[in-house]
Each structure stands twice: as C-alpha cells, then as structure tokens.
Design a protein around this motif. Structure first.
Motif, PDB file in Angstrom:
ATOM      1  N   SER A 211       0.833  -1.187   0.000  1.00  0.00           N
ATOM      2  CA  SER A 211       0.000   0.000   0.000  1.00  0.00           C
ATOM      3  C   SER A 211       0.876   1.248   0.000  1.00  0.00           C
TER       4      SER A 211
ATOM      5  N   PRO B 133       1.980   4.593   1.454  1.00  0.00           N
ATOM      6  CA  PRO B 133       1.854   5.342   2.699  1.00  0.00           C
ATOM      7  C   PRO B 133       1.577   6.827   2.467  1.00  0.00           C
TER       8      PRO B 133
ATOM      9  N   GLY C  30       3.030   7.625   8.452  1.00  0.00           N
ATOM     10  CA  GLY C  30       2.079   6.564   8.764  1.00  0.00           C
ATOM     11  C   GLY C  30       2.385   5.936  10.110  1.00  0.00           C
TER      12      GLY C  30
ATOM     13  N   LYS D 138      -0.642   2.094   8.313  1.00  0.00           N
ATOM     14  CA  LYS D 138      -1.621   2.922   7.607  1.00  0.00           C
ATOM     15  C   LYS D 138      -1.175   4.380   7.623  1.00  0.00           C
ATOM     16  N   THR D 139      -1.773   5.170   6.739  1.00  0.00           N
ATOM     17  CA  THR D 139      -1.518   6.601   6.707  1.00  0.00           C
ATOM     18  C   THR D 139      -1.961   7.221   8.024  1.00  0.00           C
TER      19      THR D 139
END
Length: 181
Positions: free
Chosen positions: A1, A3, A124, A128-129
């Motif tokens: 993903s 960031p 992050g 996750k952000t």
C-alpha cells in the motif's frame, strides 16, 4: 500500500511545507515534492510521555536528515525549528478560550539531533496513513525525546543560527526544557 496515499487528509487543500532560514534552498514545497524519492520504512520506537506513560509504536517514515540534506543547510544553521498547521475552523482544540498554547505549535532540535539517523518524519503508523489526530501528513518522531517534541502536521521548517523558542518551553520552562531527553 502507498503510505503517501491519503497524506494531507486534514484538509482538502494541497499540503505545502515552507522552508526558510540558513539553507541554500528555501521556499514553499508541495508535499509530493517533499516525499519524492524518499522510500518510507517502518521504525518501531518507544514513545514516551512526560505524564509517565509510554508505548511501542510502529511508525512509517523517512529520515529527517534525508529531507534536510535536500535544502542544503548552511554552516550557520545550528538548529531546526518546526511549526504546525493552525486552522481554528478545522482544529477544535485550538478554538477554546482555555487553550493554553499560543498557536501555531512550535518545536525545535539541534542540527546534530535533526541529522541523527533515528530522527524521522512519519507519514504513517500501524501500517496505515496517519489519521488526523496523529498529525498528517508529516509528523516528527525523535525516539530519545519526550513525545511533546514530536510535532504534528508540520507546515514550516526553518534552519536557524539561534535556538528557537518552543511552545512548551515558553509556557513552562522549568518543566519542559528545549532538550527534553
């Protein structure tokens, strides 16, 4: 993903960081330009509070030194000052008449601390952000310092010859010194 995917979630406006002071390259830089070419990595650090609690946090970020090197600090630059975003309409805690902090929040480091490989700018946390309350899109993390040094939502970075006056140092110098180790 990615960031950086939701960076700047605190606002719909494009996020910029103003860089000033004792550096060869200064100006206002878009968040995308700030993080371009900087590979985020996970750093697991103990986060300590002056209120006698701590926790282990898996931050995602990049070394602050890598960003500062891009701006080419001058030899007169002995300190780095940071200022946070201040938008009363979006940041409820800053609107109160009982707010004790003179906004925007200000923090600083000596240049050698800022260039230390453990000092990072987090984008992050927990894979996750950063959420709004965690200070997106850029938050300082300095693991050997108390948490109040980890300024959130950075919008200004200034390289200075003199030690900057920080928010908590202004409020309570006997309790919250500049070094906060």
């Amino acid at each position: 993903s990615d960031p950086y995917a939701n960076a700047g979630a605190l606002t719909t406006d494009p996020w910029t960081v103003a860089v000033s002071g004792e550096a060869k390259k200064t100006g206002e830089f878009a968040f995308e330009d700030i993080v371009k070419g900087l590979t985020p990595e996970e750093r697991i650090y103990r986060f300590r509070c002056v209120e006698a609690w701590s926790m282990v946090v898996p931050w995602i970020g990049f070394p602050l030194s890598k960003l500062l090197e891009r701006f080419e600090p001058e030899t007169d630059g002995k300190f780095v000052e940071f200022k946070t975003l201040y938008r009363r309409s979006e940041m409820r805690g800053t609107r109160s008449f009982t707010s004790i902090i003179d906004w925007p929040y200000r923090e600083g480091l000596r240049m050698d601390e800022a260039m230390h490989p453990l000092a990072i700018l987090a984008v992050g946390v927990y894979g996750k952000t950063l959420l709004n309350q965690q200070g997106p899109p850029l938050r300082l993390v300095v693991p050997w310092k108390y948490g109040f040094k980890s300024i959130k939502s950075i919008v200004e970075i200034s390289v200075t010859a003199e030690q900057p006056q920080t928010s908590w140092q202004s409020l309570q110098p006997s309790e919250y010194g500049f070094y906060a180790n």
